[in-house]
Design an enzyme around this catalytic site. Structure first.
Site, PDB file in Angstrom:
ATOM      1  N   PHE A 138     -30.374 -18.625   5.718  1.00 46.08           N
ATOM      2  CA  PHE A 138     -28.410 -19.125   6.512  1.00 46.08           C
ATOM      3  C   PHE A 138     -28.385 -17.121   7.534  1.00 46.08           C
ATOM      4  CE2 PHE A 138     -24.469 -17.498   7.172  1.00 46.08           C
ATOM      5  CZ  PHE A 138     -23.781 -17.966   7.489  1.00 46.08           C
ATOM      6  N   ASP A 223     -33.636 -10.421   9.456  1.00 46.81           N
ATOM      7  CA  ASP A 223     -32.310 -10.379   8.772  1.00 46.81           C
ATOM      8  C   ASP A 223     -31.125  -9.422   7.676  1.00 46.81           C
ATOM      9  OD1 ASP A 223     -29.560 -11.058   9.094  1.00 46.81           O
ATOM     10  OD2 ASP A 223     -29.619 -12.898   9.021  1.00 46.81           O
ATOM     11  N   LYS A 252     -22.704  -6.913   9.475  1.00 44.06           N
ATOM     12  CA  LYS A 252     -21.804  -6.490   8.751  1.00 44.06           C
ATOM     13  C   LYS A 252     -21.107  -5.486   8.385  1.00 44.06           C
ATOM     14  CE  LYS A 252     -22.734 -11.111   6.489  1.00 44.06           C
ATOM     15  NZ  LYS A 252     -21.449 -11.922   6.986  1.00 44.06           N
TER      16      LYS A 252
END
Length: 397
Positions: A138, A223, A252
């Site tokens: 993802f 990532d 984030k």
């Protein structure tokens, strides 16, 4: 139906299915609904609120910069951006950083950098560059990114997709090496797959991947949007295996739980492919984001949040392991990024709804895994309270 929920249903797209609670206030690991009920947040907005809700120092930095200078675009220099980029590069060991807003934008930036590096440095023929990613990945929601997803729902109805991507099984270094061709530009990988169900690869996988990439002149891009910034017990999850990628993606928690901030960080040769006009963002690197991002990194390092994630993550895992319930078939993860695998005969969402009634906020992934990723400031006492509620639900279900 609650008026706020009804209003969302009436005017909002149906692309989310939130739990039926209306939150109005947050502080540390806690949030409150409009009825005054308090909850322990065991999600922290998919790791975006690692510092805790409304961290007073971060709120102060946000307010001060917002009152001074917030957005001017990258058409001009500001006094905040350089400090932010320096802080991030020093913390990650990278040479340069390119600021964006969301995690998906950072991934898109990485794709562009990897492709241009392949053409201008590696010598791949025009428009032939390939990027390898993992099954179950993802990396975001843009049409380019979902094109390299193996999740049918993320792809269905959104094609045609951009070419140039290959998928290999996550955790299988041999499959990675077999997939590499002279046109391979990069291997894009999450150290732990979050949306995939908190999937931890075999020990040594990232080290092997780094070795393979070095041998074949392929960029290793980590990532770390969910796993980075202390979530797994180290500043970067790659550090658990002593891996130093060619590029890292952060997001984030970089915004301190207050606003979207992301970075694409890379070694000199990779970042050097960008020239003025190649890439940009109106809001990326704005003074407000830079001020908050700088403070977010400083607080994380100063207050030892990665160390607390390591210690509290171990304590949380040990506490969960003592729950005797046939519903829990496995506990996975690292640091304060854990997942409870639920017996498929039971609905993970229904369990999350029951936890909501017990004052615990969390969400399911693929209806089989319950995510537990609280703010990194959580204490033993708060973990005890959360685990007691989880045990009650799991035993009684």
């Amino acid at each position: 139906m609650h008026p706020a929920i009804q209003c969302e249903h009436l005017y909002g797209a149906s692309n989310y299915e939130p739990l039926p609670v209306v939150l109005v206030r947050g502080e540390g690991v806690y949030v409150w609904d409009d009825g005054g009920n308090r909850y322990i947040d065991m999600m922290s907005a998919y790791s975006a609120v690692s510092h805790g809700h409304c961290h007073p120092e971060l709120v102060s930095v946000l307010a001060a910069e917002a009152a001074k200078l917030a957005v001017v675009s990258r058409a001009f220099y500001t006094d905040m951006l350089g400090r932010f980029l320096q802080k991030a590069c020093e913390a990650t060991g990278m040479a340069r950083a390119l600021p964006m807003n969301t995690g998906a934008e950072a991934v898109e930036t990485a794709i562009k950098a990897a492709r241009k590096w392949a053409y201008t440095v590696k010598g791949v023929a025009a428009d032939k560059a390939e990027i390898i990613a993992c099954e179950g990945n993802f990396h975001g929601r843009t049409t380019t990114i979902v094109g390299m997803s193996s999740e049918p729902q993320y792809r269905e109805g959104f094609g045609p997709f951009a070419p140039g991507f290959k998928l290999v099984p996550f955790g299988d270094a041999r499959a990675l090496e077999k997939a590499i061709t002279p046109n391979t530009a990069a291997f894009l990988v999450e150290p732990i797959q979050g949306e995939g169900g908190i999937i931890v690869p075999p020990e040594g996988y990232l080290r092997k991947a780094m070795k393979i990439c070095r041998e074949h002149n392929v960029l290793l891009i980590a990532d770390e949007i969910q796993t980075g910034l202390g979530r797994t017990g180290r500043f970067l999850a790659c550090e658990h295996e002593g891996v130093h990628p060619d590029a890292v993606l952060l997001g984030k928690a970089l915004g301190g739980g207050l606003l979207p901030v992301s970075l694409f960080l890379a070694r000199e040769e990779v970042m050097a492919v960008f020239t003025p006009g190649d890439h940009g963002s109106t809001f990326g690197g704005n003074p407000l984001a830079a001020a908050v991002g700088t403070a977010a990194i400083e607080i994380l390092l100063r207050d030892g949040l990665a160390e607390n994630a390591s210690e509290m993550g171990r304590y949380l895992r040990e506490s969960l392991a003592r729950i005797r319930s046939p519903l829990i078939t496995e506990i996975r993860g690292r640091g304060l990024m854990l997942g409870l695998e639920i017996d498929p005969r039971y609905s993970a969402r229904k369990l999350c709804l029951r936890l909501l009634n017990e004052g615990i906020l969390t969400r399911e992934t693929h209806n089989t895994v319950i995510r537990l990723a609280p703010p990194l400031v959580i204490t033993r006492e708060q973990i005890d309270e959360a685990v007691a509620a989880i045990a009650g639900v799991m035993v009684e279900a």
